[in-house]
Write a protein that holds these residues in place. Structure first.
Motif, PDB file in Angstrom:
ATOM      1  N   ASP A   1     -58.911 -35.671 -14.977  1.00  0.00           N
ATOM      2  CA  ASP A   1     -58.812 -34.275 -15.424  1.00  0.00           C
ATOM      3  C   ASP A   1     -58.730 -33.273 -14.278  1.00  0.00           C
ATOM      4  O   ASP A   1     -58.884 -32.078 -14.476  1.00  0.00           O
ATOM      5  CB  ASP A   1     -59.992 -33.915 -16.336  1.00  0.00           C
ATOM      6  CG  ASP A   1     -61.336 -33.974 -15.619  1.00  0.00           C
ATOM      7  OD1 ASP A   1     -61.379 -34.408 -14.442  1.00  0.00           O
ATOM      8  OD2 ASP A   1     -62.340 -33.590 -16.237  1.00  0.00           O
ATOM      9  N   ARG A   2     -58.500 -33.759 -13.056  1.00  0.00           N
ATOM     10  CA  ARG A   2     -58.373 -32.842 -11.915  1.00  0.00           C
ATOM     11  C   ARG A   2     -57.689 -33.563 -10.758  1.00  0.00           C
ATOM     12  O   ARG A   2     -57.588 -34.792 -10.737  1.00  0.00           O
ATOM     13  CB  ARG A   2     -59.747 -32.335 -11.472  1.00  0.00           C
ATOM     14  CG  ARG A   2     -60.659 -33.404 -10.866  1.00  0.00           C
ATOM     15  CD  ARG A   2     -62.018 -32.829 -10.497  1.00  0.00           C
ATOM     16  NE  ARG A   2     -62.823 -32.584 -11.692  1.00  0.00           N
ATOM     17  CZ  ARG A   2     -63.468 -31.422 -11.922  1.00  0.00           C
ATOM     18  NH1 ARG A   2     -63.397 -30.436 -11.050  1.00  0.00           N
ATOM     19  NH2 ARG A   2     -64.196 -31.271 -13.019  1.00  0.00           N
ATOM     20  N   MET A   3     -57.233 -32.794  -9.794  1.00  0.00           N
ATOM     21  CA  MET A   3     -56.662 -33.383  -8.585  1.00  0.00           C
ATOM     22  C   MET A   3     -57.781 -33.925  -7.694  1.00  0.00           C
ATOM     23  O   MET A   3     -58.838 -33.305  -7.554  1.00  0.00           O
ATOM     24  CB  MET A   3     -55.834 -32.348  -7.808  1.00  0.00           C
ATOM     25  CG  MET A   3     -55.233 -32.902  -6.520  1.00  0.00           C
ATOM     26  SD  MET A   3     -54.343 -31.641  -5.551  1.00  0.00           S
ATOM     27  CE  MET A   3     -52.866 -31.475  -6.558  1.00  0.00           C
TER      28      MET A   3
ATOM     29  N   GLY B   1     -54.181 -37.606  -9.497  1.00  0.00           N
ATOM     30  CA  GLY B   1     -54.352 -36.593 -10.526  1.00  0.00           C
ATOM     31  C   GLY B   1     -53.395 -35.428 -10.345  1.00  0.00           C
ATOM     32  O   GLY B   1     -52.530 -35.428  -9.473  1.00  0.00           O
ATOM     33  N   GLN B   2     -53.593 -34.416 -11.175  1.00  0.00           N
ATOM     34  CA  GLN B   2     -52.701 -33.266 -11.181  1.00  0.00           C
ATOM     35  C   GLN B   2     -53.486 -31.969 -11.031  1.00  0.00           C
ATOM     36  O   GLN B   2     -54.618 -31.860 -11.498  1.00  0.00           O
ATOM     37  CB  GLN B   2     -51.922 -33.211 -12.502  1.00  0.00           C
ATOM     38  CG  GLN B   2     -51.068 -34.435 -12.774  1.00  0.00           C
ATOM     39  CD  GLN B   2     -49.921 -34.573 -11.787  1.00  0.00           C
ATOM     40  OE1 GLN B   2     -49.359 -33.566 -11.339  1.00  0.00           O
ATOM     41  NE2 GLN B   2     -49.576 -35.802 -11.432  1.00  0.00           N
ATOM     42  N   ALA B   3     -52.874 -31.001 -10.368  1.00  0.00           N
ATOM     43  CA  ALA B   3     -53.470 -29.665 -10.309  1.00  0.00           C
ATOM     44  C   ALA B   3     -53.525 -29.089 -11.718  1.00  0.00           C
ATOM     45  O   ALA B   3     -52.604 -29.286 -12.515  1.00  0.00           O
ATOM     46  CB  ALA B   3     -52.653 -28.759  -9.394  1.00  0.00           C
ATOM     47  N   GLY B   4     -54.609 -28.404 -12.023  1.00  0.00           N
ATOM     48  CA  GLY B   4     -54.780 -27.841 -13.360  1.00  0.00           C
ATOM     49  C   GLY B   4     -55.906 -26.828 -13.356  1.00  0.00           C
ATOM     50  O   GLY B   4     -56.259 -26.277 -12.306  1.00  0.00           O
ATOM     51  N   PRO B   5     -56.509 -26.597 -14.504  1.00  0.00           N
ATOM     52  CA  PRO B   5     -57.562 -25.577 -14.576  1.00  0.00           C
ATOM     53  C   PRO B   5     -58.846 -25.974 -13.859  1.00  0.00           C
ATOM     54  O   PRO B   5     -59.614 -25.104 -13.449  1.00  0.00           O
ATOM     55  CB  PRO B   5     -57.800 -25.417 -16.083  1.00  0.00           C
ATOM     56  CG  PRO B   5     -57.325 -26.702 -16.691  1.00  0.00           C
ATOM     57  CD  PRO B   5     -56.183 -27.143 -15.838  1.00  0.00           C
ATOM     58  N   ARG B   6     -59.084 -27.265 -13.709  1.00  0.00           N
ATOM     59  CA  ARG B   6     -60.305 -27.714 -13.040  1.00  0.00           C
ATOM     60  C   ARG B   6     -60.085 -27.763 -11.532  1.00  0.00           C
ATOM     61  O   ARG B   6     -59.006 -28.092 -11.055  1.00  0.00           O
ATOM     62  CB  ARG B   6     -60.735 -29.084 -13.555  1.00  0.00           C
ATOM     63  CG  ARG B   6     -61.103 -29.086 -15.035  1.00  0.00           C
ATOM     64  CD  ARG B   6     -61.673 -30.430 -15.437  1.00  0.00           C
ATOM     65  NE  ARG B   6     -61.925 -30.485 -16.865  1.00  0.00           N
ATOM     66  CZ  ARG B   6     -63.021 -30.030 -17.457  1.00  0.00           C
ATOM     67  NH1 ARG B   6     -63.990 -29.487 -16.713  1.00  0.00           N
ATOM     68  NH2 ARG B   6     -63.182 -30.114 -18.756  1.00  0.00           N
TER      69      ARG B   6
ATOM     70  N   SER C   1     -59.820 -38.462 -11.255  1.00  0.00           N
ATOM     71  CA  SER C   1     -58.479 -37.869 -11.306  1.00  0.00           C
ATOM     72  C   SER C   1     -57.949 -37.739 -12.728  1.00  0.00           C
ATOM     73  O   SER C   1     -56.838 -37.253 -12.929  1.00  0.00           O
ATOM     74  CB  SER C   1     -57.504 -38.695 -10.467  1.00  0.00           C
ATOM     75  OG  SER C   1     -57.346 -39.995 -11.002  1.00  0.00           O
TER      76      SER C   1
END
Length: 292
Positions: A59-61, A26-31, A57
């Motif tokens: 919607d979040r890391m 996943g990717q770093a983001g607001p969650r 993953s």
């Protein structure tokens, strides 16, 4: 195939114990990122969380380390106690570059997660504990406790052959740990068997148990401290768990200010695998409720 996690790349992340293997998805983001900590025995991140890393993953890391002496970190010397393993997880998170996180742990990994929450309360925004260890005062009764401690004091020349003998029967043990073997995803028991066949397999879990056992009690019992954990917490426990008593989770949840307990009927110790759909629903509700 038992899940996408088996094919995900593993990063080598420096810690005080050496370079541990870590799945980062996943990717770093607001969650907030979620950290997934596997259990003991022959477990590893790509088994315990095989079918959950992908969905989580989306919607979040997701950060899923293999602790020293397990899985992709099998070559590292075990560190023993859950508290020491919590420090390793903290090191890995620092290196990956994540600060405030949700921490999920299963069995021994639940013990590690609780230690991380107690040692770094500002870092842990939420806890998800699946049949967690670290919440029992002793093994069954005083006599069994004393016998377990005495057995753990045997020299490695005797203990390590016993570990290797036990490794040959892991497939049977896994099927006895669940309420209904038919609930296991195809290939999961075989993956545990393959882990057990690796050189040095099982030694890290032996060291964890040695660090936890005293003649009259369990040294890793955190039941008198969990009430101080401020993070919202979800307990998820199989009603038919024969390895970790559901009563341990029930007592702990009653002491914690923001805890919710889910007891799953017709479910054994591997609750997040046996009741994966229910786990995903309860985890989703937990994340939404606490805006995590």
């Amino acid at each position: 195939m038992i899940g996408d996690a088996c094919s995900l790349p593993i990063r080598r992340v420096p810690t005080r114990a050496g370079a541990v293997g870590v799945i980062v998805a996943g990717q770093a983001g607001p969650r907030l990122p979620i950290v997934l900590i596997h259990g003991g025995g022959m477990d590893r991140a790509a088994i315990a969380w095989a079918r959950l890393i992908g969905p989580l993953s989306a919607d979040r890391m997701v950060v899923a380390p293999d602790l020293p002496g397990f899985g992709a970190s099998l070559s590292l010397d075990p560190v023993g106690s859950a508290a020491a393993m919590a420090d390793i997880v903290g090191d890995a998170l620092d290196r990956v570059g994540v600060d405030r996180v949700i921490v999920a742990g299963v069995s021994m990994g639940g013990d590690v997660a609780l230690n991380l929450a107690l040692r770094s309360p500002d870092r842990v925004a939420g806890l998800v504990l699946v049949a967690p260890g670290g919440l029992a005062p002793r093994v069954r009764n005083p006599a069994v406790q004393l016998l377990a401690w005495a057995a753990a004091q045997l020299p490695d020349a005797l203990l390590l052959p016993l570990v290797r003998w036990g490794n040959r029967h892991v497939g049977q043990l896994i099927r006895r740990m669940v309420a209904d073997p038919a609930t296991l995803p195809p290939g999961i028991a075989e993956r545990f068997v393959r882990e057990a066949a690796r050189d040095q397999a099982g030694i890290a879990y032996l060291r964890y148990n040695q660090a936890s056992l005293a003649p009259t009690h369990l040294r890793n019992d955190l039941s008198d401290r969990v009430g101080s954990i401020p993070a919202p917490t979800l307990f998820f426990h199989g009603a038919n768990d024969r390895l970790v008593a559901p009563a341990d989770s029930r007592r702990a949840a009653a002491q914690m200010p923001r805890a919710r307990l889910v007891i799953v009927p017709d479910c054994g110790h591997l609750a997040q695998i046996e009741a994966q759909d229910r786990f995903r629903v309860e985890l989703g509700l937990f994340l939404v409720e606490h805006r995590l």
